[in-house]
Motif scaffolding. Sequence first.
Motif, mmCIF file in Angstrom:
data_model
loop_
_atom_site.group_PDB
_atom_site.id
_atom_site.type_symbol
_atom_site.label_atom_id
_atom_site.label_comp_id
_atom_site.label_asym_id
_atom_site.label_seq_id
_atom_site.Cartn_x
_atom_site.Cartn_y
_atom_site.Cartn_z
ATOM 1 N N LYS A 11 0.849 -1.180 0.000
ATOM 2 C CA LYS A 11 0.000 0.000 0.000
ATOM 3 C C LYS A 11 0.886 1.231 0.000
ATOM 4 C CE LYS A 11 -3.571 2.660 0.184
ATOM 5 N NZ LYS A 11 -4.481 2.781 -0.974
ATOM 6 N N TYR A 13 1.191 5.650 -0.692
ATOM 7 C CA TYR A 13 0.540 6.952 -0.759
ATOM 8 C C TYR A 13 1.480 7.940 -1.427
ATOM 9 C CZ TYR A 13 -2.626 5.106 2.845
ATOM 10 O OH TYR A 13 -3.515 4.349 3.559
ATOM 11 N N THR A 21 5.660 4.198 0.980
ATOM 12 C CA THR A 21 5.213 2.806 1.025
ATOM 13 C C THR A 21 4.864 2.479 2.476
ATOM 14 O OG1 THR A 21 6.643 2.218 -0.837
ATOM 15 C CG2 THR A 21 5.796 0.403 0.512
ATOM 16 N N THR A 48 -2.428 1.337 8.796
ATOM 17 C CA THR A 48 -2.729 1.164 7.366
ATOM 18 C C THR A 48 -2.892 -0.307 7.025
ATOM 19 O OG1 THR A 48 -1.490 3.167 6.779
ATOM 20 C CG2 THR A 48 -1.921 1.597 5.017
ATOM 21 N N VAL A 52 -6.307 -2.076 5.568
ATOM 22 C CA VAL A 52 -6.313 -2.836 4.312
ATOM 23 C C VAL A 52 -6.842 -4.248 4.556
ATOM 24 C CG1 VAL A 52 -4.872 -3.836 2.495
ATOM 25 C CG2 VAL A 52 -4.487 -1.476 3.224
ATOM 26 N N ASP A 57 -9.581 -0.032 3.188
ATOM 27 C CA ASP A 57 -8.704 0.626 2.233
ATOM 28 C C ASP A 57 -8.233 -0.410 1.228
ATOM 29 O OD1 ASP A 57 -7.333 2.651 1.039
ATOM 30 O OD2 ASP A 57 -5.982 3.058 2.726
ATOM 31 N N ARG A 58 -7.979 0.016 0.005
ATOM 32 C CA ARG A 58 -7.546 -0.896 -1.050
ATOM 33 C C ARG A 58 -6.026 -0.862 -1.193
ATOM 34 N NH1 ARG A 58 -11.517 -4.303 -3.575
ATOM 35 N NH2 ARG A 58 -13.518 -3.216 -3.451
ATOM 36 N N PRO A 59 -5.386 -2.016 -1.341
ATOM 37 C CA PRO A 59 -3.939 -2.038 -1.555
ATOM 38 C C PRO A 59 -3.599 -1.694 -3.000
ATOM 39 C CG PRO A 59 -4.776 -4.269 -1.647
ATOM 40 C CD PRO A 59 -5.952 -3.388 -1.315
ATOM 41 N N ASN A 60 -2.358 -1.323 -3.237
ATOM 42 C CA ASN A 60 -1.891 -1.128 -4.615
ATOM 43 C C ASN A 60 -1.699 -2.461 -5.322
ATOM 44 O OD1 ASN A 60 -0.794 1.324 -2.939
ATOM 45 N ND2 ASN A 60 -0.894 2.018 -5.044
#
Length: 232
Positions: A11, A13, A21, A48, A52, A57-60
Amino acid sequence: MPILETVDLIKQYKQSEEVITAVDRVNLKVEDGEFIAIIGTSGSGKSTLLHVCAGLDRPNSGKVIIRGQDIVKMKADELSRYRGRFMGIVFQTHNLLPQLTAYENITLPAVMCGIDAIRYEEHLNKLIKTLDLENRLNHLPSELSGGQRQRVAIARAMINRPQILFADEPTGSLDKENAEEVLNLMLKTKEMIGQTLIIVTHDMDIAQRADKIYRMDNGVLRLYRGKEEKEA
């Protein structure tokens, strides 16, 4: 099969021109019924990671597999229903709706999932008694103490009998006495339901009571103390 597993979870930002990261290729397995504590300094990425894993929240990239289902692949409405059925979440700041009474806040997840009151009434009564909320049900959050608001938040997170309870610094805003009381109540209700508990905390006194402790550092998760060490 673990009740929760993450696979190469990342994840990130964007902060100004820099990419942060927060979760860096995390692989984690949690067995059914385990009590897991995640520790780390502020900004280490532990909250975070919890968000997730809880589908907030969505991970990358990577996977979050709960009960054999990769929640990362789910659409928003499907994920919301899945989270309502199998997961409970306790926030440090309670996140109670100010216009609703304690009773209405507690039962809100059941109402949103379309569960008839008769199906959760007995369980609700047990939660209320265990969390000592019998005399506070008709009070608004503004009329409750910090410890009482947190107990309402715990009851709300447990009303649907979640198989996994995620708690993000659940005692962080409480004094030591209230923090100990809230943790004991969480563990008592955990045993009552028979669920998995994953707590993010900065309090080592709380973490030491977990089956396993993980430490988060700059987005990297490492095992700090295993179950065998606790039993020894």
